[in-house]
Design an enzyme around this catalytic site. Structure first.
Site, short mmCIF file in Angstrom:
data_model
loop_
_atom_site.label_atom_id
_atom_site.label_comp_id
_atom_site.label_asym_id
_atom_site.label_seq_id
_atom_site.Cartn_x
_atom_site.Cartn_y
_atom_site.Cartn_z
N CYS A 1 0.90 -1.09 -0.02
CA CYS A 1 0.11 -0.11 0.02
C CYS A 1 1.06 1.33 -0.15
O CYS A 1 1.88 1.11 0.72
CB CYS A 1 -0.75 -0.07 1.03
SG CYS A 1 -2.06 -1.17 1.30
N ARG B 1 3.85 -0.31 -4.89
CA ARG B 1 3.72 -0.51 -3.38
C ARG B 1 2.14 -1.38 -3.19
O ARG B 1 1.98 -2.03 -2.24
CB ARG B 1 3.69 0.41 -2.29
CG ARG B 1 4.89 1.23 -2.38
CD ARG B 1 4.59 2.41 -1.37
NE ARG B 1 4.67 1.77 -0.16
CZ ARG B 1 5.65 1.54 0.47
NH1 ARG B 1 6.96 1.91 0.18
NH2 ARG B 1 5.41 1.11 1.76
N TRP C 1 -2.73 -2.47 -1.65
CA TRP C 1 -2.52 -3.84 -1.68
C TRP C 1 -3.22 -4.58 -0.66
O TRP C 1 -2.99 -4.66 0.40
CB TRP C 1 -0.88 -4.34 -1.58
CG TRP C 1 -0.50 -5.59 -1.43
CD1 TRP C 1 0.06 -6.45 -3.07
CD2 TRP C 1 -0.30 -6.66 -0.55
NE1 TRP C 1 0.44 -7.59 -2.45
CE2 TRP C 1 0.23 -7.87 -1.13
CE3 TRP C 1 -0.47 -6.56 0.88
CZ2 TRP C 1 0.58 -8.93 -0.46
CZ3 TRP C 1 -0.33 -7.73 1.46
CH2 TRP C 1 0.21 -8.87 1.03
N ASN D 1 -1.55 2.59 5.56
CA ASN D 1 -0.65 1.61 5.13
C ASN D 1 -0.20 0.92 6.50
O ASN D 1 0.32 1.49 7.35
CB ASN D 1 0.55 2.11 4.56
CG ASN D 1 1.57 1.11 4.19
OD1 ASN D 1 1.26 -0.22 3.91
ND2 ASN D 1 3.01 1.29 4.34
N GLY D 2 -0.58 -0.64 6.56
CA GLY D 2 -0.05 -1.41 7.83
C GLY D 2 -1.19 -2.20 7.88
O GLY D 2 -2.30 -2.60 7.28
N GLU E 1 17.03 -17.83 -7.08
CA GLU E 1 16.93 -16.49 -7.52
C GLU E 1 16.25 -16.43 -9.03
O GLU E 1 15.35 -15.76 -9.35
CB GLU E 1 18.16 -15.56 -7.44
CG GLU E 1 17.68 -14.30 -8.01
CD GLU E 1 16.58 -13.56 -7.26
OE1 GLU E 1 16.17 -13.81 -6.21
OE2 GLU E 1 16.16 -12.40 -7.63
N LYS F 1 12.56 -15.25 -9.72
CA LYS F 1 12.12 -14.27 -10.87
C LYS F 1 10.90 -14.88 -11.88
O LYS F 1 10.04 -14.05 -12.19
CB LYS F 1 13.35 -13.75 -11.44
CG LYS F 1 13.54 -12.50 -11.88
CD LYS F 1 14.25 -11.64 -10.78
CE LYS F 1 13.43 -11.85 -9.51
NZ LYS F 1 14.02 -11.19 -8.35
N GLU G 1 7.53 -15.13 -10.07
CA GLU G 1 6.75 -14.13 -9.68
C GLU G 1 6.16 -13.28 -10.79
O GLU G 1 5.16 -12.42 -10.70
CB GLU G 1 7.66 -13.16 -8.68
CG GLU G 1 8.97 -12.47 -8.91
CD GLU G 1 9.38 -11.48 -7.96
OE1 GLU G 1 10.56 -11.35 -8.06
OE2 GLU G 1 8.72 -11.15 -7.13
N HIS H 1 16.85 -36.85 -5.48
CA HIS H 1 16.38 -37.35 -4.23
C HIS H 1 14.94 -37.01 -4.21
O HIS H 1 14.31 -36.68 -3.10
CB HIS H 1 16.96 -36.60 -2.77
CG HIS H 1 18.44 -37.15 -2.94
ND1 HIS H 1 18.84 -38.15 -2.30
CD2 HIS H 1 19.54 -36.41 -3.01
CE1 HIS H 1 20.10 -38.43 -2.35
NE2 HIS H 1 20.55 -37.27 -2.59
N LYS I 1 6.00 -4.27 -4.00
CA LYS I 1 7.38 -4.04 -3.85
C LYS I 1 7.89 -4.25 -2.69
O LYS I 1 8.86 -4.88 -2.36
CB LYS I 1 7.64 -2.70 -4.60
CG LYS I 1 9.05 -2.33 -4.52
CD LYS I 1 9.87 -3.21 -5.76
CE LYS I 1 11.21 -2.83 -5.69
NZ LYS I 1 12.21 -3.91 -6.24
O1 M6R Z 1 13.08 -4.60 -0.01
P1 M6R Z 1 13.59 -5.94 0.50
O2 M6R Z 1 14.86 -6.48 -0.35
O3 M6R Z 1 13.74 -6.26 1.84
O4 M6R Z 1 12.58 -6.93 -0.30
C1 M6R Z 1 12.60 -8.51 0.15
C2 M6R Z 1 11.60 -9.10 -0.79
O5 M6R Z 1 10.35 -8.90 -0.50
C3 M6R Z 1 12.02 -8.93 -2.26
O6 M6R Z 1 13.31 -9.20 -2.50
C4 M6R Z 1 11.00 -9.80 -3.06
O7 M6R Z 1 11.25 -11.06 -2.86
C5 M6R Z 1 11.04 -9.51 -4.43
N1 M6R Z 1 9.87 -9.28 -4.99
C6 M6R Z 1 11.74 -10.31 -5.36
O8 M6R Z 1 11.97 -9.94 -6.75
#
Ligand code: M6R
Length: 589
Positions: A2, A27, A74, A100-101, A472, A476, A479, A495, A584
């Site tokens: 948010c 956000r 969000w 936000n929260g 990673e 990527k 997501e 395994h 984000k």
């Molecule tokens: O802002 P941060 O690096 O603490 O965020 C951590 C994760 O939320 C962030 O890396 C998330 O996994 C990304 N969307 C990955 O691309």
């Protein structure tokens, strides 16, 4: 999670606020809304959908107002819908609340307020705040605000309007970010600075348990516990507004991938701070890297880097660390928090708990002045610039560079490597920027993505330093393309996962580094024998990467995997910048 915004000044607030929401949309983007005062009334324009969709429906230019608050959502409590979209009003439409929260005790508050006759419109936790304000307001706005804040449990960043005092916006912060942007005869409120960067770069950052108000030429902040007025420092944002724009690219994600060579040189600017952190970590019985998501994968790479030099370390996801690992931590441990945003709730909580236990806590952070940057004893910034796309790319490269430097300084001061070896690796690290440029200019990855976009299951495999690269790469892809992708240590395939390999499955084997190459070759043979489409990331693989020192391979190997995920997302007609269900900055637990 948010984005909240507020504006007071001579511009037309509904238009300014929609501009700000567009910049805050990373956000959250399931609904958007603005509430403003005009004609001595609170006016509400909000709806479900992305900011641009809502904006074109409600046409903010039709209105005139000099004060308003806004929100891009969000969803946590209540499905995305017009009625659940923020801001929220009270029964009499006297107050507008942008939040936000999460208000954790909203159920009991809602019950009490309902018994007192309040009628709720939405399913959100936030709406209790509007009704609390209505209940507590007896002519003194700030007192009503403080009384309302006193009963809230959970986290909040708040911007609140009252039609009876149309010259000020109330603000408060607890565990969710809030910044005031200072203009001339106008002021701005936002969850994050890019929201008002075209208007001002001068800011005041609110800390937890601070509240106050913003008028067009005045900002006052108080301590929530003592009620005392605080003298807040002003600071300047160093980013340029252009850095937070697309600069001709279709998506922020592609722009940010293209900025990866610069992310290397920018992160190298923090060598002084990293050297200091290394000197504080020296001699600790254990070093922990603590982070979430992509930043955790960087931390896991950090662990392998240190182990390579014979230094014991662990990488733990923050949401686990805060509830378990932290119980084993004491003053002889060193904790390195890693975060792009510096606002991730679990990472913040993990850092606070570790400090309470007496551990040394440092941070590798991108956003200057963020909560984590201020929470830690020492911070090394990655200086990657604003990262807007939800999928983290250039910030990951910055984190890897910082961690490589940290590992080098720590092993030098712990006499695990010679000065000559240290200097050789530093020189190679500086050269990685050019190697990444070479990967980015190779058009082959798009062709490979075209072939693979129809597949449904992807395995990314690697060993040691490139096991986090596999995690990673898979994160990527999943997501932003919503495909099933898993990262695995290559030796673990047999395994269990081998059972699902068949023709329709893609295996991406990260082989480079002349490191355990024979072992990787055997794993690759195993996947080929099950007819999986096997793509090899190697100097001579189908996905080509240049030769670098083994320790630096995570930095170049991830780059084609970023491009691969981006192209698949675009080929599937998705918006890689705004993946469904994600935001984000994860400022809730
Ligand atoms: O802002 P941060 O690096 O603490 O965020 C951590 C994760 O939320 C962030 O890396 C998330 O996994 C990304 N969307 C990955 O691309």
């Amino acid at each position: 999670m948010c984005g909240i915004a507020g504006y007071i000044g001579e511009r037309n607030s509904p238009e300014v606020l929609f501009d700000m929401l567009e910049r805050l949309e990373y956000r959250g983007y399931d609904s958007a809304g603005v509430m403003f005062i005009a004609g001595r009334k609170i006016n509400i324009i909000k709806d479900k959908g992305k900011v641009s969709e809502v904006r074109s429906r409600v046409k903010p230019e039709r209105y005139k107002s000099d004060i308003g608050v806004a929100h891009t959502r969000w969803a946590t409590h209540g499905v995305p819908s017009k009625v659940n979209a923020h801001p929220h009003a009270d029964c009499k439409n006297l107050f507008a609340v942008s939040h936000n929260g999460i208000i954790e005790n909203y159920v009991s508050l809602r019950r009490e307020l309902t018994l007192k006759g309040h009628k709720f419109q939405s399913d959100t936790d936030t709406e209790v705040i509007s009704h609390l304000m209505e209940e507590n307001y007896k002519g003194d706005l700030l007192t009503a605000f403080r009384e309302s804040l006193d009963v809230l449990e959970g986290s909040y960043a708040l911007a609140v309007l009252c039609v009876k005092e149309p010259n000020r916006i109330l603000i408060a912060r607890k565990e969710s970010p809030l910044i005031v942007g200072l203009g001339k005869q106008e002021n701005f409120i936002a969850s994050d600075a890019p929201a008002f960067m075209p208007y001002t770069k001068e800011i005041i950052i609110l800390n937890d348990f601070e509240y106050g108000f913003v008028e067009k030429d005045r900002v006052e902040v108080f301590d929530l516990v003592s009620g005392k007025k605080l003298k807040k420092q002003k600071s300047k944002i160093t980013w340029d507004v252009k850095e937070a724009e697309k600069a001709g690219y279709h998506h922020f994600m592609l722009k940010e991938i293209m900025e990866e060579p610069d992310a290397v040189s920018n992160a190298l600017k923090a060598s002084g701070e990293l050297k200091k952190i290394a000197s504080r970590l020296k001699g600790k019985k254990r070093v922990y890297f603590v982070a979430c998501g992509t930043a955790y994968h960087a931390g896991l790479t950090g662990k392998y880097l240190l182990e390579n030099f014979g230094i014991q370390s662990e990488a733990v996801v923050a949401s686990e660390f805060r509830y378990s690992t932290v119980d084993t931590v004491d003053k002889d441990c060193g904790i390195v928090l890693i975060s792009q945003s510096g606002e991730t709730a679990d990472t913040i909580a993990a850092g606070k708990r570790a400090r309470e236990k007496g551990a040394y806590v440092a941070g590798i952070v991108n956003v200057v002045g963020s909560t984590i940057a201020r929470l830690v004893e020492d911070v090394a910034y990655t200086y990657s610039g604003p990262e807007i796309a939800v999928a983290s790319t250039k910030a990951y490269i910055g984190q890897l560079v910082s961690l490589t430097q940290l590992a080098l300084y720590l092993s030098l001061s712990s006499r695990k490597i010679s000065v000559k070896e240290f200097e050789r690796l530093q020189k190679e690290l500086k050269g990685v920027s050019g190697k990444i440029k070479a990967v980015l200019s190779d058009g082959k990855i798009r062709e490979i993505a075209e072939e693979c976009a129809v597949k449904k299951t992807f395995f990314y495999i690697g060993r040691t330093l490139n096991y986090p690269t596999a995690l990673e790469g898979a994160l990527k892809l999943k997501e932003i393309s919503y495909l099933h992708a898993e990262g695995y240590p290559a030796g673990e395939l047999k395994h269990g996962p081998l059972a699902i390999l068949e023709e329709d499955v893609v295996v991406i084997a990260i082989k480079t580094g002349r490191h355990l190459e024979d072992k990787m070759d055997s794993n690759i043979q195993e996947t080929k024998a099950r007819n999986a489409r096997t793509l090899i990331v190697a100097e001579d693989g189908e996905i080509k990467v240049p030769r670098v020192d083994v320790l630096l391979t995570p930095l170049v190997n991830i780059v084609p995997l970023h491009l691969f995920a981006y192209y698949i997302s675009v080929l599937k007609g998705l918006d890689p910048d705004k993946p469904r269900n994600l935001a984000k900055s994860v400022t809730v637990e």
